[in-house]
Design a protein around this motif. Structure first.
Motif, PDB file in Angstrom:
ATOM      1  N   SER A 183     -42.754 -11.933 -12.808  1.00 17.62           N
ATOM      2  CA  SER A 183     -41.577 -11.512 -12.979  1.00 17.62           C
ATOM      3  C   SER A 183     -40.780 -11.008 -11.679  1.00 17.62           C
ATOM      4  N   SER A 184     -39.253 -10.891 -11.665  1.00 18.20           N
ATOM      5  CA  SER A 184     -38.647 -10.309 -10.624  1.00 18.20           C
ATOM      6  C   SER A 184     -38.967  -9.206 -10.218  1.00 18.20           C
ATOM      7  N   ARG A 185     -39.078  -8.112 -11.446  1.00 19.78           N
ATOM      8  CA  ARG A 185     -39.310  -6.719 -11.374  1.00 19.78           C
ATOM      9  C   ARG A 185     -40.570  -6.777 -10.464  1.00 19.78           C
ATOM     10  N   MET A 186     -41.682  -7.487 -10.370  1.00 18.44           N
ATOM     11  CA  MET A 186     -42.985  -7.462  -9.686  1.00 18.44           C
ATOM     12  C   MET A 186     -42.758  -7.917  -8.216  1.00 18.44           C
ATOM     13  N   ARG A 187     -41.879  -8.804  -8.288  1.00 21.47           N
ATOM     14  CA  ARG A 187     -41.498  -9.308  -6.656  1.00 21.47           C
ATOM     15  C   ARG A 187     -40.686  -7.970  -5.964  1.00 21.47           C
ATOM     16  N   MET A 188     -40.000  -7.603  -6.621  1.00 19.99           N
ATOM     17  CA  MET A 188     -39.228  -6.500  -6.232  1.00 19.99           C
ATOM     18  C   MET A 188     -40.076  -5.189  -5.923  1.00 19.99           C
ATOM     19  N   MET A 189     -41.050  -5.067  -6.824  1.00 25.76           N
ATOM     20  CA  MET A 189     -41.923  -3.789  -6.511  1.00 25.76           C
ATOM     21  C   MET A 189     -42.664  -3.978  -5.277  1.00 25.76           C
ATOM     22  N   VAL A 190     -43.385  -5.354  -4.996  1.00 18.78           N
ATOM     23  CA  VAL A 190     -44.023  -5.479  -3.898  1.00 18.78           C
ATOM     24  C   VAL A 190     -43.249  -5.444  -2.693  1.00 18.78           C
ATOM     25  N   ASP A 191     -41.957  -5.926  -2.830  1.00 20.17           N
ATOM     26  CA  ASP A 191     -41.011  -5.966  -1.623  1.00 20.17           C
ATOM     27  C   ASP A 191     -40.758  -4.281  -1.206  1.00 20.17           C
ATOM     28  N   SER A 192     -40.525  -3.617  -2.197  1.00 21.66           N
ATOM     29  CA  SER A 192     -40.276  -2.197  -2.063  1.00 21.66           C
ATOM     30  C   SER A 192     -41.644  -1.594  -1.290  1.00 21.66           C
ATOM     31  N   LEU A 193     -42.801  -1.731  -2.002  1.00 18.12           N
ATOM     32  CA  LEU A 193     -43.934  -1.047  -1.396  1.00 18.12           C
ATOM     33  C   LEU A 193     -44.232  -1.675  -0.023  1.00 18.12           C
ATOM     34  N   ARG A 194     -43.986  -2.767   0.557  1.00 24.28           N
ATOM     35  CA  ARG A 194     -44.211  -3.115   1.626  1.00 24.28           C
ATOM     36  C   ARG A 194     -42.996  -2.633   2.683  1.00 24.28           C
ATOM     37  N   GLY A 195     -41.985  -2.283   2.174  1.00 21.07           N
ATOM     38  CA  GLY A 195     -41.136  -1.693   3.181  1.00 21.07           C
ATOM     39  C   GLY A 195     -40.569  -2.194   4.416  1.00 21.07           C
ATOM     40  N   THR A 196     -39.803  -1.535   5.230  1.00 20.45           N
ATOM     41  CA  THR A 196     -39.376  -2.378   6.503  1.00 20.45           C
ATOM     42  C   THR A 196     -39.711  -1.279   7.797  1.00 20.45           C
ATOM     43  N   ASP A 243     -54.104 -15.372 -13.065  1.00 23.94           N
ATOM     44  CA  ASP A 243     -53.452 -14.058 -12.563  1.00 23.94           C
ATOM     45  C   ASP A 243     -53.676 -14.225 -11.046  1.00 23.94           C
ATOM     46  N   ALA A 244     -54.779 -14.568 -10.343  1.00 20.76           N
ATOM     47  CA  ALA A 244     -55.082 -14.574  -9.089  1.00 20.76           C
ATOM     48  C   ALA A 244     -54.039 -15.468  -8.493  1.00 20.76           C
ATOM     49  N   ARG A 245     -53.793 -16.631  -9.060  1.00 20.21           N
ATOM     50  CA  ARG A 245     -53.095 -17.619  -8.308  1.00 20.21           C
ATOM     51  C   ARG A 245     -51.528 -17.218  -8.267  1.00 20.21           C
ATOM     52  N   ILE A 246     -51.154 -16.703  -9.681  1.00 17.79           N
ATOM     53  CA  ILE A 246     -49.737 -15.906  -9.634  1.00 17.79           C
ATOM     54  C   ILE A 246     -49.520 -15.010  -8.551  1.00 17.79           C
ATOM     55  N   LEU A 247     -50.542 -14.201  -8.472  1.00 17.84           N
ATOM     56  CA  LEU A 247     -50.137 -12.929  -7.323  1.00 17.84           C
ATOM     57  C   LEU A 247     -50.316 -13.706  -5.982  1.00 17.84           C
ATOM     58  N   SER A 248     -50.833 -14.582  -5.860  1.00 15.52           N
ATOM     59  CA  SER A 248     -50.851 -15.151  -4.425  1.00 15.52           C
ATOM     60  C   SER A 248     -49.477 -15.655  -4.069  1.00 15.52           C
ATOM     61  N   ASP A 249     -48.554 -15.731  -4.878  1.00 20.72           N
ATOM     62  CA  ASP A 249     -47.136 -16.108  -4.414  1.00 20.72           C
ATOM     63  C   ASP A 249     -46.676 -14.829  -3.793  1.00 20.72           C
ATOM     64  N   LEU A 250     -46.992 -13.824  -3.972  1.00 22.17           N
ATOM     65  CA  LEU A 250     -46.636 -12.560  -3.328  1.00 22.17           C
ATOM     66  C   LEU A 250     -46.964 -12.257  -2.244  1.00 22.17           C
ATOM     67  N   ALA A 251     -48.402 -12.679  -1.809  1.00 21.63           N
ATOM     68  CA  ALA A 251     -49.093 -12.362  -0.817  1.00 21.63           C
ATOM     69  C   ALA A 251     -48.840 -13.235   0.737  1.00 21.63           C
ATOM     70  N   ASP A 252     -48.890 -12.668   1.647  1.00 19.13           N
ATOM     71  CA  ASP A 252     -48.684 -13.241   2.897  1.00 19.13           C
ATOM     72  C   ASP A 252     -50.173 -13.838   3.555  1.00 19.13           C
ATOM     73  N   LEU A 253     -51.292 -13.319   2.846  1.00 22.40           N
ATOM     74  CA  LEU A 253     -52.647 -13.778   3.448  1.00 22.40           C
ATOM     75  C   LEU A 253     -53.413 -13.540   2.299  1.00 22.40           C
ATOM     76  N   ILE A 254     -54.392 -14.315   2.057  1.00 24.52           N
ATOM     77  CA  ILE A 254     -55.441 -14.029   0.938  1.00 24.52           C
ATOM     78  C   ILE A 254     -56.941 -14.130   1.458  1.00 24.52           C
ATOM     79  N   VAL A 255     -57.615 -13.275   0.961  1.00 22.01           N
ATOM     80  CA  VAL A 255     -59.018 -13.338   1.432  1.00 22.01           C
ATOM     81  C   VAL A 255     -59.800 -13.481   0.091  1.00 22.01           C
ATOM     82  N   VAL A 256     -60.660 -14.262  -0.150  1.00 21.98           N
ATOM     83  CA  VAL A 256     -61.482 -14.614  -1.156  1.00 21.98           C
ATOM     84  C   VAL A 256     -62.719 -13.964  -1.012  1.00 21.98           C
ATOM     85  N   VAL A 257     -63.125 -13.273  -2.013  1.00 20.40           N
ATOM     86  CA  VAL A 257     -64.752 -12.597  -1.809  1.00 20.40           C
ATOM     87  C   VAL A 257     -65.583 -13.267  -2.631  1.00 20.40           C
ATOM     88  N   ALA A 258     -66.751 -13.585  -2.218  1.00 22.95           N
ATOM     89  CA  ALA A 258     -67.845 -14.148  -2.768  1.00 22.95           C
ATOM     90  C   ALA A 258     -69.128 -13.407  -2.670  1.00 22.95           C
TER      91      ALA A 258
END
Length: 246
Positions: free
Chosen positions: A169-182, A200-215
């Motif tokens: 949702s756009s609300r999720m993207r705005m939330m992450v942008d607000s948390l990141r701040g300037t 869900d992980a793939r959807i969340l990856s759209d909001l991330a700059d970097l992804i760490v996979v844990v095995a």
């Protein structure tokens, strides 16, 4: 990137014995090394030096990849039991070691949230899912002190069977942008659901700059790790952390 953070004890387990409780807006006293170790958290003392150094090294590699800009980092386990929440929590703690940085740990495992229990936080005020569905209007109300300087928790909130429509949702993207701040030196670590169990992980990856996979070391087959890693944009994929599980 290829790192192996050793376990403080049992990294796939998220237990919090003898914890004090923090609510949004409360300020906790700094936690003692004994309490930190009970919560499977790194600290500066020699008793967990090897583990702390492993997470510092991971932090340094991510900062180099991000060219020292504010980052949103998704920590995503291949499958349940890999210790993804352990890695996310301790990576956040490693960022918080640096007095020039602040970090928000965002628990986005809507079905099995653990970070609030592991950090000893009372989430009566709600969390991510409550903010996204409009039950909580004020983003500051779901940011909780953890007792670790410069580390704030944004818990998942009430468990949900499905969360993908909220995360896209756009609300999720705005939330992450607000948390990141300037402000310089601000980082967001997202604790993701397992990659191979849901989208869900793939959807969340759209909001991330970097992804760490844990095995989980010796747990996930190479084919499963490759399948999980292929879920993401290769330009965002920082690498795989092999998390020791005893």
């Amino acid at each position: 990137m290829n790192a192996r953070p050793d376990a403080l004890d049992h990294p796939a387990g998220d237990h919090a014995g003898g914890r004090s409780i923090a609510r949004a807006g409360d300020a906790l006293q700094p936690l003692s090394p004994v309490v930190l170790e009970e919560r499977k958290l790194i600290h500066r003392n020699d008793s967990v030096r090897a583990q702390a150094d492993a997470f510092r090294s991971l932090r340094t590699k991510l900062l180099a990849l991000g060219q020292d800009r504010n980052l949103v980092i998704l920590v995503a386990p291949v499958q349940p039991g890999c210790g993804g929440s352990f890695v996310a929590r301790n990576l956040a703690a490693a960022f918080a070691f640096d007095e020039s940085k602040t970090v928000l740990l965002v628990d986005c495992d809507a079905l099995h949230p653990v970070q609030h229990a592991s950090l000893g936080v009372d989430v009566a005020g709600g969390g991510v899912m409550d903010y996204l569905d409009g039950s909580v209007a004020d983003l500051s109300a779901i940011q909780y002190d953890t007792g670790l300087p410069r580390l704030t928790l944004v818990p998942s909130g009430r468990p949900r069977e499905t969360a993908g429509e909220y995360f896209s949702s756009s609300r999720m993207r705005m939330m992450v942008d607000s948390l990141r701040g300037t402000d310089a030196g601000r980082y967001v670590i997202i604790d993701s659901p397992p990659i191979l169990n849901s989208p869900d992980a793939r959807i969340l990856s759209d909001l991330a700059d970097l992804i760490v996979v844990v095995a989980g070391y010796g747990q996930a087959a190479v084919e499963r790790i490759d399948e999980a890693a292929a879920s993401f944009d290769p330009d965002k994929l920082a690498g795989v952390v092999f998390n020791n599980i005893y």
